[in-house]
Design a protein around this motif. Structure first.
Motif, PDB file in Angstrom:
ATOM      1  N   ILE A  62       0.347  -0.725  -0.223  1.00 45.19           N
ATOM      2  CA  ILE A  62      -0.108   0.130   0.310  1.00 45.19           C
ATOM      3  C   ILE A  62       0.660   1.008  -0.005  1.00 45.19           C
ATOM      4  N   ASP A  63       0.901   2.077  -0.860  1.00 50.04           N
ATOM      5  CA  ASP A  63       1.144   3.294  -0.858  1.00 50.04           C
ATOM      6  C   ASP A  63       1.149   4.169   0.526  1.00 50.04           C
ATOM      7  N   VAL A  64       2.213   4.342   0.111  1.00 53.24           N
ATOM      8  CA  VAL A  64       2.387   5.207   2.329  1.00 53.24           C
ATOM      9  C   VAL A  64       3.176   6.929   2.070  1.00 53.24           C
ATOM     10  N   GLN A  65       2.010   7.542   2.230  1.00 54.71           N
ATOM     11  CA  GLN A  65       2.610   9.412   1.564  1.00 54.71           C
ATOM     12  C   GLN A  65       4.197   9.232   3.273  1.00 54.71           C
ATOM     13  N   LYS A  66       3.592   9.506   4.134  1.00 54.55           N
ATOM     14  CA  LYS A  66       4.678   9.911   5.426  1.00 54.55           C
ATOM     15  C   LYS A  66       5.410   8.349   6.066  1.00 54.55           C
ATOM     16  N   PRO A  67       6.487   7.939   5.689  1.00 55.78           N
ATOM     17  CA  PRO A  67       7.041   6.519   6.586  1.00 55.78           C
ATOM     18  C   PRO A  67       7.232   7.145   7.368  1.00 55.78           C
ATOM     19  N   GLU A  68       7.543   8.049   7.218  1.00 51.42           N
ATOM     20  CA  GLU A  68       7.898   8.304   9.518  1.00 51.42           C
ATOM     21  C   GLU A  68       7.084   8.872   9.977  1.00 51.42           C
ATOM     22  N   LEU A  69       5.719   8.853   9.300  1.00 50.64           N
ATOM     23  CA  LEU A  69       4.672   9.316  10.287  1.00 50.64           C
ATOM     24  C   LEU A  69       3.951   8.169  11.271  1.00 50.64           C
ATOM     25  N   LEU A  70       3.829   6.762  10.071  1.00 48.52           N
ATOM     26  CA  LEU A  70       3.215   5.662   9.993  1.00 48.52           C
ATOM     27  C   LEU A  70       4.736   4.290  10.748  1.00 48.52           C
ATOM     28  N   MET A  71       5.340   4.711  10.764  1.00 49.03           N
ATOM     29  CA  MET A  71       6.573   4.357  12.105  1.00 49.03           C
ATOM     30  C   MET A  71       6.427   4.706  13.265  1.00 49.03           C
ATOM     31  N   GLU A  72       6.363   5.820  13.525  1.00 45.24           N
ATOM     32  CA  GLU A  72       6.154   6.721  15.224  1.00 45.24           C
ATOM     33  C   GLU A  72       4.334   6.254  15.286  1.00 45.24           C
ATOM     34  N   GLN A  73       3.481   5.907  13.808  1.00 49.35           N
ATOM     35  CA  GLN A  73       1.316   5.727  14.727  1.00 49.35           C
ATOM     36  C   GLN A  73       1.941   3.819  14.796  1.00 49.35           C
ATOM     37  N   MET A  74       2.154   3.150  14.083  1.00 52.20           N
ATOM     38  CA  MET A  74       1.891   1.755  14.134  1.00 52.20           C
ATOM     39  C   MET A  74       3.343   1.074  14.462  1.00 52.20           C
ATOM     40  N   GLY A  75       4.590   1.699  14.100  1.00 54.66           N
ATOM     41  CA  GLY A  75       6.240   1.118  14.048  1.00 54.66           C
ATOM     42  C   GLY A  75       6.628   0.099  12.761  1.00 54.66           C
ATOM     43  N   VAL A  76       5.740   0.606  11.944  1.00 59.43           N
ATOM     44  CA  VAL A  76       5.683  -0.077  10.443  1.00 59.43           C
ATOM     45  C   VAL A  76       6.068   1.271   9.881  1.00 59.43           C
ATOM     46  N   SER A  77       7.367   0.553   8.723  1.00 57.06           N
ATOM     47  CA  SER A  77       7.393   1.736   7.701  1.00 57.06           C
ATOM     48  C   SER A  77       6.773   1.969   6.121  1.00 57.06           C
ATOM     49  N   GLU A  78       6.108   0.686   5.917  1.00 51.13           N
ATOM     50  CA  GLU A  78       5.701  -0.448   4.935  1.00 51.13           C
ATOM     51  C   GLU A  78       4.139  -0.777   5.171  1.00 51.13           C
ATOM     52  N   LEU A  79       3.223  -0.468   4.377  1.00 53.77           N
ATOM     53  CA  LEU A  79       2.066  -1.783   4.481  1.00 53.77           C
ATOM     54  C   LEU A  79       1.717  -2.627   4.229  1.00 53.77           C
ATOM     55  N   TYR A  80       1.182  -3.629   4.117  1.00 51.57           N
ATOM     56  CA  TYR A  80       1.128  -4.415   3.064  1.00 51.57           C
ATOM     57  C   TYR A  80      -0.651  -4.877   3.940  1.00 51.57           C
ATOM     58  N   ARG A  81      -0.529  -5.520   2.177  1.00 46.56           N
ATOM     59  CA  ARG A  81      -3.144  -5.682   2.672  1.00 46.56           C
ATOM     60  C   ARG A  81      -2.440  -7.163   2.180  1.00 46.56           C
ATOM     61  N   ASP A  82      -2.785  -8.223   2.972  1.00 41.21           N
ATOM     62  CA  ASP A  82      -2.989  -9.706   2.777  1.00 41.21           C
ATOM     63  C   ASP A  82      -4.323  -9.413   2.006  1.00 41.21           C
ATOM     64  N   THR A  83      -4.365 -10.452   1.088  1.00 46.55           N
ATOM     65  CA  THR A  83      -6.074 -11.572   0.860  1.00 46.55           C
ATOM     66  C   THR A  83      -5.708 -12.601   0.091  1.00 46.55           C
ATOM     67  N   LEU A  84      -6.732 -13.636   1.295  1.00 44.39           N
ATOM     68  CA  LEU A  84      -6.920 -14.898   1.029  1.00 44.39           C
ATOM     69  C   LEU A  84      -8.430 -15.275  -0.072  1.00 44.39           C
ATOM     70  N   GLY A  85      -8.049 -15.577  -1.070  1.00 45.35           N
ATOM     71  CA  GLY A  85      -8.859 -16.193  -2.188  1.00 45.35           C
ATOM     72  C   GLY A  85      -9.053 -17.290  -2.291  1.00 45.35           C
ATOM     73  N   LYS A  86     -10.800 -17.006  -2.981  1.00 45.94           N
ATOM     74  CA  LYS A  86     -11.230 -18.656  -2.967  1.00 45.94           C
ATOM     75  C   LYS A  86     -11.775 -18.587  -4.745  1.00 45.94           C
ATOM     76  N   ALA A  87     -11.556 -19.441  -5.355  1.00 49.81           N
ATOM     77  CA  ALA A  87     -12.726 -19.718  -6.379  1.00 49.81           C
ATOM     78  C   ALA A  87     -12.860 -21.284  -6.509  1.00 49.81           C
ATOM     79  N   THR A  88     -14.089 -21.174  -7.163  1.00 55.20           N
ATOM     80  CA  THR A  88     -14.818 -22.668  -7.118  1.00 55.20           C
ATOM     81  C   THR A  88     -15.674 -22.872  -9.058  1.00 55.20           C
ATOM     82  N   LEU A  89     -15.404 -23.844  -9.339  1.00 58.28           N
ATOM     83  CA  LEU A  89     -16.221 -24.427 -10.571  1.00 58.28           C
ATOM     84  C   LEU A  89     -17.516 -24.358 -10.079  1.00 58.28           C
TER      85      LEU A  89
END
Length: 119
Positions: A62-89
Motif C-alpha cells: 500500500i502506498d504510504v505518503q509519510k513513512p516516518e509518521l506511520l513508523m511513529e504511529q504503528m511501528g512499521v514504515s511499509e504497509l501491506y494488504r494480505d488477501t485470501l482468495g477462493k475460486a470455485t467451478l
C-alpha cells in the motif's frame, strides 16, 4: 476449439498458479486508486481433491505518503494488504465464482486473520 473444452476442473483452465494470477489481475483491474499489483504467494496456491476449488493468497504493498509518521504511529514504515482468495467451478460451463477477503498485514496475525483463514 473452446466449445469442445472440458472445463470441469481448475487444471483444465490452466495451471493453478496461472489461474490465481489471472484472478488477481482481474481484481486489481477492478480496483481504483492504486497502481500496485497484487502478488500471488506461490506456496499458497492449492486445488481441492475434486479439482473444483482453488485457494490462494495475495499480497500488495500500500502506498504510504509519510513513512516516518506511520513508523511513529504503528511501528512499521511499509504497509501491506494480505488477501485470501477462493475460486470455485460449480457447473460444467467454465464460469468461476471468486471471493476475496483481506486485512492489513498488521491485522492479519490477529483475530481478523484467523477469521479470514477459517472462512
Amino acid at each position: 476449439a473452446i466449445e469442445e473444452a472440458e472445463l470441469k476442473r481448475i487444471e483444465k483452465i490452466g495451471t493453478p498458479q496461472t489461474v490465481a494470477e489471472l484472478l488477481a489481475l482481474r481484481r486489481d483491474r477492478d480496483k481504483s486508486g492504486s497502481s500496485n499489483r497484487s502478488v500471488v504467494q506461490k506456496d499458497s496456491v492449492k486445488v481441492s481433491d475434486d479439482g473444483k476449488t482453488l485457494s490462494f493468497a495475495l499480497r500488495v504493498q500500500i502506498d504510504v505518503q509519510k513513512p516516518e509518521l506511520l513508523m511513529e504511529q504503528m511501528g512499521v514504515s511499509e504497509l501491506y494488504r494480505d488477501t485470501l482468495g477462493k475460486a470455485t467451478l460449480e457447473g460444467d460451463d467454465g464460469f468461476i465464482m471468486a471471493v476475496f477477503g483481506s486485512a492489513l498485514e498488521t491485522d492479519f496475525g490477529g483475530v481478523d486473520g484467523v477469521a479470514l483463514r477459517d472462512s
